[in-house]
Design a protein around this motif. Structure first.
Motif, short mmCIF file in Angstrom:
data_model
loop_
_atom_site.label_atom_id
_atom_site.label_comp_id
_atom_site.label_asym_id
_atom_site.label_seq_id
_atom_site.Cartn_x
_atom_site.Cartn_y
_atom_site.Cartn_z
N ALA A 1 0.83 -1.20 0.00
CA ALA A 1 0.00 0.00 0.00
C ALA A 1 0.87 1.25 0.00
CB ALA A 1 -0.91 0.00 1.23
N VAL A 2 0.20 2.39 -0.19
CA VAL A 2 0.85 3.68 -0.06
C VAL A 2 0.07 4.53 0.94
CG1 VAL A 2 2.00 3.73 -2.30
CG2 VAL A 2 -0.33 4.60 -2.11
N ALA A 3 0.80 5.23 1.78
CA ALA A 3 0.22 6.21 2.71
C ALA A 3 0.58 7.58 2.17
CB ALA A 3 0.75 6.01 4.12
N ILE A 4 -0.43 8.36 1.88
CA ILE A 4 -0.27 9.67 1.25
C ILE A 4 -0.59 10.74 2.27
CG2 ILE A 4 -1.11 11.17 -0.59
CD1 ILE A 4 -2.08 8.40 -1.91
N THR A 5 0.36 11.62 2.51
CA THR A 5 0.12 12.77 3.39
C THR A 5 -0.20 13.95 2.49
OG1 THR A 5 1.76 11.90 4.92
CG2 THR A 5 1.09 14.18 5.24
N TYR A 6 -1.35 14.59 2.77
CA TYR A 6 -1.80 15.67 1.88
C TYR A 6 -2.42 16.82 2.66
CZ TYR A 6 -6.61 13.92 2.46
OH TYR A 6 -7.83 13.54 2.98
N ASN A 7 -2.45 17.97 2.00
CA ASN A 7 -3.07 19.16 2.56
C ASN A 7 -4.45 19.31 1.92
OD1 ASN A 7 -3.95 21.74 3.17
ND2 ASN A 7 -1.92 22.65 3.04
N PRO A 8 -5.53 19.09 2.68
CA PRO A 8 -6.87 19.15 2.11
C PRO A 8 -7.29 20.55 1.66
CG PRO A 8 -7.00 18.85 4.48
CD PRO A 8 -5.54 18.75 4.11
N ALA A 9 -6.52 21.56 2.03
CA ALA A 9 -6.81 22.92 1.54
C ALA A 9 -6.29 23.09 0.12
CB ALA A 9 -6.17 23.96 2.46
N VAL A 10 -5.43 22.18 -0.33
CA VAL A 10 -4.83 22.27 -1.66
C VAL A 10 -5.36 21.18 -2.59
CG1 VAL A 10 -2.64 22.27 -2.95
CG2 VAL A 10 -2.75 23.31 -0.67
N ILE A 11 -5.48 19.96 -2.08
CA ILE A 11 -6.00 18.83 -2.86
C ILE A 11 -7.00 18.09 -1.98
CG2 ILE A 11 -4.08 17.30 -2.23
CD1 ILE A 11 -4.33 16.10 -5.11
N THR A 12 -8.16 17.82 -2.54
CA THR A 12 -9.21 17.18 -1.75
C THR A 12 -9.06 15.66 -1.75
OG1 THR A 12 -10.76 16.95 -3.59
CG2 THR A 12 -10.82 19.05 -2.35
N TYR A 13 -9.70 15.04 -0.79
CA TYR A 13 -9.74 13.58 -0.74
C TYR A 13 -10.45 13.04 -1.98
CZ TYR A 13 -10.21 8.84 1.11
OH TYR A 13 -10.13 7.48 1.28
N GLU A 14 -11.47 13.75 -2.45
CA GLU A 14 -12.17 13.34 -3.67
C GLU A 14 -11.22 13.34 -4.87
OE1 GLU A 14 -13.28 15.62 -1.45
OE2 GLU A 14 -15.46 15.72 -1.47
N ASP A 15 -10.36 14.35 -4.97
CA ASP A 15 -9.37 14.39 -6.05
C ASP A 15 -8.40 13.20 -5.94
OD1 ASP A 15 -10.40 16.77 -7.10
OD2 ASP A 15 -9.01 18.02 -5.96
N ILE A 16 -7.99 12.90 -4.73
CA ILE A 16 -7.06 11.79 -4.51
C ILE A 16 -7.74 10.46 -4.87
CG2 ILE A 16 -5.75 10.54 -2.75
CD1 ILE A 16 -5.25 13.31 -1.43
N LEU A 17 -9.01 10.33 -4.54
CA LEU A 17 -9.75 9.13 -4.93
C LEU A 17 -9.80 8.99 -6.46
CD1 LEU A 17 -12.70 9.27 -2.39
CD2 LEU A 17 -11.09 7.37 -2.61
N THR A 18 -10.03 10.09 -7.15
CA THR A 18 -10.07 10.06 -8.61
C THR A 18 -8.74 9.58 -9.18
OG1 THR A 18 -11.73 11.80 -8.72
CG2 THR A 18 -10.40 11.45 -10.70
N ILE A 19 -7.65 10.10 -8.64
CA ILE A 19 -6.32 9.65 -9.08
C ILE A 19 -6.17 8.15 -8.83
CG2 ILE A 19 -3.82 9.88 -8.70
CD1 ILE A 19 -4.49 12.84 -7.79
N TYR A 20 -6.59 7.70 -7.65
CA TYR A 20 -6.48 6.29 -7.28
C TYR A 20 -7.21 5.39 -8.27
CZ TYR A 20 -7.35 1.91 -4.84
OH TYR A 20 -7.46 0.58 -4.52
N TRP A 21 -8.49 5.68 -8.51
CA TRP A 21 -9.28 4.81 -9.39
C TRP A 21 -8.66 4.71 -10.77
CZ3 TRP A 21 -12.23 1.55 -7.14
CH2 TRP A 21 -12.99 1.88 -6.00
#
Length: 176
Positions: free
Chosen positions: A58-78
């Protein structure tokens, strides 16, 4: 909006191939390759590859939700996985290479479920979506030589990725 960093955790087959797609986005502060979802404490790569630990790569991604949303990260994942394959991903076979979204709170769980439903209804896949949505567990970082593999071992990474069939699949489903 907050500047507090959050974590998103995904299994998408070989973790080498899951780092670069996330690493390139503004708001991503780090992507760590590792193991999660199993029953063995402090597993090694060889332990996980044996199939006896129950862990996913797996990968653990640390992100700033003010810059990139979890929804955006999900889109990248799929757009990096075959969500219909429960036997692994591309040329990497076995339980440790299956797909899963590991949620860290109820908000992530809800968004992950909504995104999985949207993927199922998208018409892009004729087979059922088998990617699991599971509560996050202890994440064990992989050995140092697995971290940022696409940068440290560029030639081997590109050769392995090209042989995997992942890029052809992505192009066929999502376009260039």
């Amino acid at each position: 909006m907050t500047n507090q960093l959050k974590t998103a955790t995904f299994a998408g087959g070989c973790f080498w191939c899951m780092v670069k797609p996330f690493d390139q986005w503004d708001g991503i502060h780090g992507v760590i390759s590792g193991y999660t979802g199993g029953h063995t404490e402090n597993p090694t790569y060889d332990d996980v590859k044996s199939g006896k630990t129950g862990h996913y790569e797996a990968v653990a991604i640390t992100y700033n939700p003010a810059v990139i949303t979890y929804e955006d990260i999900l889109t990248i994942y799929w757009q990096q996985i075959d969500p219909t394959d429960d036997g692994g991903q591309f040329h990497d076979r076995g339980d440790s290479y299956r797909t899963a979204i590991f949620y860290h709170d109820e908000g992530q769980k809800e968004l992950a479920e909504k995104s999985r439903q949207a993927i199922a209804e998208s018409g892009k896949f004729s087979d059922p979506i088998v990617t699991k949505i599971l509560p996050a567990q202890v994440f064990y970082p992989a050995e140092d030589h697995h971290q940022d593999y696409y940068q440290k071992n560029e030639a081997h990474y590109q050769k392995d990725r090209a042989a995997s069939g992942r890029d052809e699949f992505i192009a066929n489903v999502w376009g260039e």
